[in-house]
Scaffold this motif. Structure first.
Motif, PDB file in Angstrom:
ATOM      1  N   ARG A   1       1.092   7.783   5.952  1.00 32.08           N
ATOM      2  CA  ARG A   1       1.450   7.731   7.388  1.00 32.08           C
ATOM      3  C   ARG A   1       1.177   6.344   7.939  1.00 32.08           C
ATOM      4  O   ARG A   1       1.958   5.799   8.713  1.00 32.08           O
ATOM      5  N   ALA A   2       0.023   5.790   7.570  1.00 35.62           N
ATOM      6  CA  ALA A   2      -0.321   4.440   8.029  1.00 35.62           C
ATOM      7  C   ALA A   2       0.395   3.381   7.198  1.00 35.62           C
ATOM      8  O   ALA A   2       0.839   2.364   7.726  1.00 35.62           O
ATOM      9  N   ALA A   3       0.537   3.631   5.898  1.00 39.14           N
ATOM     10  CA  ALA A   3       1.061   2.590   4.999  1.00 39.14           C
ATOM     11  C   ALA A   3       2.519   2.239   5.294  1.00 39.14           C
ATOM     12  O   ALA A   3       2.932   1.100   5.102  1.00 39.14           O
TER      13      ALA A   3
ATOM     14  N   SER B   1       0.844  -1.202   0.000  1.00 33.65           N
ATOM     15  CA  SER B   1       0.000   0.000   0.000  1.00 33.65           C
ATOM     16  C   SER B   1       0.872   1.243   0.000  1.00 33.65           C
ATOM     17  O   SER B   1       1.924   1.271   0.615  1.00 33.65           O
TER      18      SER B   1
ATOM     19  N   LEU C   1       4.140   2.976   8.312  1.00 28.11           N
ATOM     20  CA  LEU C   1       4.444   2.964   9.754  1.00 28.11           C
ATOM     21  C   LEU C   1       5.241   1.720  10.141  1.00 28.11           C
ATOM     22  O   LEU C   1       6.165   1.771  10.947  1.00 28.11           O
ATOM     23  N   ARG C   2       4.864   0.586   9.553  1.00 29.48           N
ATOM     24  CA  ARG C   2       5.562  -0.654   9.890  1.00 29.48           C
ATOM     25  C   ARG C   2       7.057  -0.539   9.586  1.00 29.48           C
ATOM     26  O   ARG C   2       7.901  -0.802  10.444  1.00 29.48           O
ATOM     27  N   GLU C   3       7.374  -0.117   8.353  1.00 27.78           N
ATOM     28  CA  GLU C   3       8.778  -0.012   7.957  1.00 27.78           C
ATOM     29  C   GLU C   3       9.510   1.029   8.818  1.00 27.78           C
ATOM     30  O   GLU C   3      10.678   0.852   9.153  1.00 27.78           O
TER      31      GLU C   3
ATOM     32  N   GLU D   1      -2.542   8.943   3.961  1.00 27.01           N
ATOM     33  CA  GLU D   1      -2.627   7.483   3.933  1.00 27.01           C
ATOM     34  C   GLU D   1      -1.238   6.847   4.060  1.00 27.01           C
ATOM     35  O   GLU D   1      -1.104   5.757   4.631  1.00 27.01           O
TER      36      GLU D   1
ATOM     37  N   MET E   1       8.871   1.721  11.899  1.00 18.65           N
ATOM     38  CA  MET E   1       9.129   1.138  13.221  1.00 18.65           C
ATOM     39  C   MET E   1      10.201   0.051  13.159  1.00 18.65           C
ATOM     40  O   MET E   1      10.994  -0.102  14.070  1.00 18.65           O
ATOM     41  N   VAL E   2      10.188  -0.705  12.079  1.00 15.02           N
ATOM     42  CA  VAL E   2      11.059  -1.878  12.010  1.00 15.02           C
ATOM     43  C   VAL E   2      12.489  -1.482  11.644  1.00 15.02           C
ATOM     44  O   VAL E   2      13.447  -2.016  12.195  1.00 15.02           O
TER      45      VAL E   2
END
Lengths: 485, 485
Positions: free
Chosen positions: B304-306, B200, B308-310, B302, B312-313
């Protein structure tokens, strides 16, 4: 500690874990014991692997204290339509039995990075579309449904098997099971949590949400997903708060439990000094029958694309209602699709403005208590509008129906007011939870059945014991739960 | 057969494969040879594994003739933001180097079920967000970009390495590279092809699209994805067709190639009897600067959410522009987000109505020819509006710019008029492709460099030879292309 470990909220256990008062492994063992005792009745899990859980737990225990993340060691169940790298993801479908997707969805990746113990996969109905299926029971009455489609996520949290779980709502699949099982849940504003790596049904409505037994826990998960309003939440005082009581044009559907819950909520809040206005939805939203039809048109239209793959790959194993969506047997036109998308979009700002006139609106979470039987997982009649409007919704599990089962009410705010809604819910829920009849402690006590003799009590070391237990946890018929060996 | 196998369109090769005139293995070998010759210059692939390709090819050759599907054996490249079960998916990001997602996205599952030979992963920019990166060159001039972010998908098809490829467009990432590389491409109506299992960026705009060297091939892929209008396409006669020439308020950005292409298109069509109206966008759409800003607000919100995982990781390996999106360093508010979503939704029916007055609108596909250099992959200035409006767009690669590079024009229709637009494109493209200066045969002839001696010509059996070739296909720096051993 008077509360057993398995009954602690995520926030409570996070403190113990972070400061090394207990280890993640000890905590996992307590949850595992709870699951062994209870889950042959509740059947909340589509996949659980004790080896995997304890391996993760031991790895988390190795994390130096200063590097522990906000969810360090806190157990979370993942609805089985959300992919996880190290467990099968089966979508409640025989097509995907044993299917190892081998990657984390965005949401699971975020939870993992936040230190969560990804505990297992919770049951769901076939692709979240079906309204029956996995045989999961309501922890408070095994003859009743926990609600669908996030049935396992709701049941596992309500049964004190895990403190947190992730679900997904396209119509009412988070808020309704939370109401049926007597727990808190939040469906945030649409697309604030990425659905990447989850099964699609209708992207215009699909929303990930989460379950917990406290509002503090919902805050904790909201922090992890970086939910953020434009302004920090403002302070909320009961005596300076005005809320709207919105029965909706669906009110004639409401059963006695929901009618009483709404009345009681209004009375408790008024007694607490809250200004409660009973109001109707604004005329400009249009009539609810039309809105419901539009929602169906959009869901069906998007489902044509969402399930085309499964239809092509293995139509024989696809539920007939899902095949019917792909075949568009309802004969919805693309013209209706465009009109419905546009009309729904047009009412969102109207609804925001209406809701924005109050601290929150209060509206039913479900038709009534959880119905009897496992083949009817209940109606989303009171949920679809808010899902379609993309608004954040929180279930407050304050009430009890005629059969002693929980009944929740929904608090709803305008789009992107998620943190403010959590603040409002925290303040309003205090009198509601104190004066409403639903009580987590009583629910827990009621569950405490005499412990069956652990089959391995006489047979050696704990790890072996756990493995043994896992293999007898479920009757063979429930074989999608078999741990990998 | 005068056309070499690698230069056949998907439709042409499908006929040969279905009727056993050639085997999939022979076909794959022809493509593989082409790739060996050309791809050290073009660098279209993020991952290619000859063993995997030939294993698939041999398996397809075992399929009994009566069970062969519409894409039986037809090779397709997959943009490397779309997950594939048997190849790494790396999203153009160092975070995912070698990442094996282990599952097929919905679109790839559909292509596989339709018998396609899933050939390899084509290059993309980092998460499709960056505007430079993979070093892929324009097949028609290695000093020029093929356009982003579906650079590899466009380059592989334009270079006759595969007949088909899958791309994704959030702003202009399908139509612009098609224009820069001189091929056909289609971006269908939003959400008509499920994006499930793709990365996404901005779900409100993210759209999968496909590239080919013929309109027949676009039809073939549209069939496989079950694209369907309310009514079957009506017949289109040049002399009974009226189209709108829409230069858009971005017209001052258009370079000489695009200005000439639009003029030439209008003249050719008028000469063919088409009624060509030069018209402006309706006032009610609002001014384009506002629309562009709204689009940026939605994409950023959008994203910001798409991502976020990367974030954080592995923030350290995330491009700064992507980190800035997650951090919302542009300080877009959620209020702007809601307003932008609503305003965009409000103009979609206005735009549908406007476009619906014509068989199609004709508008630029890109600012001009592909620019020089690989670090600027071009502007999506002429694409974002149609993506935001969720309308189907087809690139017609009919023209040539000042430096001999291709220049396309876009045909656009109202939402859910995808099949009708394909029909219109088929009819209008005939005079455009005949009288426009771009020519596939010439492009192919121009590429035919003297064959370098195959490094394994003297070294034994074909399979070994192919493996050897693969290992020398790219300089070591391009190491994400290394086959699994």
């Amino acid at each position: 500690m008077s509360t057993p470990l398995h009954a602690l909220t995520g926030t409570q256990v996070a403190k113990l874990l972070k400061s090394n008062i207990i280890t993640v492994e000890q905590y996992a063992a307590a949850l595992w014991d709870r699951i062994q005792e209870r889950d042959s009745t509740v059947k909340a899990w589509a996949y659980l692997d004790p080896e995997f859980v304890f391996r993760q737990a031991r790895a988390l225990d190795q994390t130096p204290q200063e590097r522990r993340q906000p969810l360090h060691g806190v157990a979370i169940g993942i609805k089985d339509v959300i992919n996880t790298q190290d467990m099968p993801t089966q979508f409640g479908s025989p097509i995907y039995q044993g299917h190892q997707s081998g990657f984390d969805s965005s949401a699971v990746g975020i939870l993992r990075a936040a230190g969560a113990l990804i505990f297992g996969k919770t049951t769901t109905t076939e692709f979240t579309v079906a309204n029956s299926g996995p045989g999961t029971t309501n922890p408070h009455d095994p003859n009743r449904t926990p609600g669908g489609s996030s049935c396992g996520s709701a049941a596992a949290v309500a049964d004190f098997q895990v403190p947190l779980s992730l679900g997904a709502q396209t119509a009412g699949s988070v808020i309704r099971p939370a109401s049926f099982t007597g727990i808190f849940a939040m469906k945030p504003t649409h697309n604030l949590i990425s659905t990447e790596g989850s099964k699609s049904f209708s992207p215009m409505f699909d929303t990930l949400g989460f379950f917990a037994r406290s509002l503090e826990d919902l805050q904790l998960v909201a922090d992890v997903f970086a939910l953020e309003d434009d302004e920090p939440p403002t302070s909320v005082l009961l005596r300076a708060t005005s809320v709207a009581l919105v029965k909706t044009p669906m009110w004639s559907w409401a059963g006695p439990g929901t009618v009483a819950a709404m009345e009681k909520a209004a009375r408790i809040l008024r007694d607490s000094g809250v200004d409660v206005h009973e109001v109707s939805l604004p005329q400009e939203l249009g009539d609810l029958q039309t809105l419901k039809r539009m929602q169906k048109v959009i869901m069906s239209g998007e489902a044509r694309a969402a399930f085309l793959r499964e239809y092509m790959v293995d139509n024989a194993q696809l539920g007939p209602e899902i095949a019917a969506l792909v075949e568009n047997s309802a004969k919805y036109s693309r013209k209706q699709m465009a009109e419905s998308l546009d009309r729904y979009a047009a009412i969102r700002p109207i609804a925001d403005k209406f809701v924005g006139g109050y601290a929150a609106i209060i509206t039913p979470s479900a038709v009534d208590e959880a119905p009897l039987g496992l083949d009817n997982m209940g109606s989303a009649a009171f949920n679809t509008l808010w899902t379609g409007l993309h608004m954040p919704v929180i279930n407050i599990p304050a009430f009890v129906g005629q059969h002693g089962m929980p009944v929740g009410i929904s608090l709803v705010a305008g789009r992107y007011q998620d943190r403010q809604l959590l603040r409002v819910a925290t303040v309003l829920s205090k009198p509601l939870m104190v004066q409403g009849a639903w009580n987590f402690g009583e629910a827990l006590a009621q569950h405490e059945a005499p412990r069956p003799e652990a089959p391995c009590a006489r047979e050696g070391s704990e790890p072996v014991c756990r493995l043994l237990r896992s293999s007898v946890a479920h009757p063979p018929a429930h074989n999608d739960l078999a741990p990998r060996s």
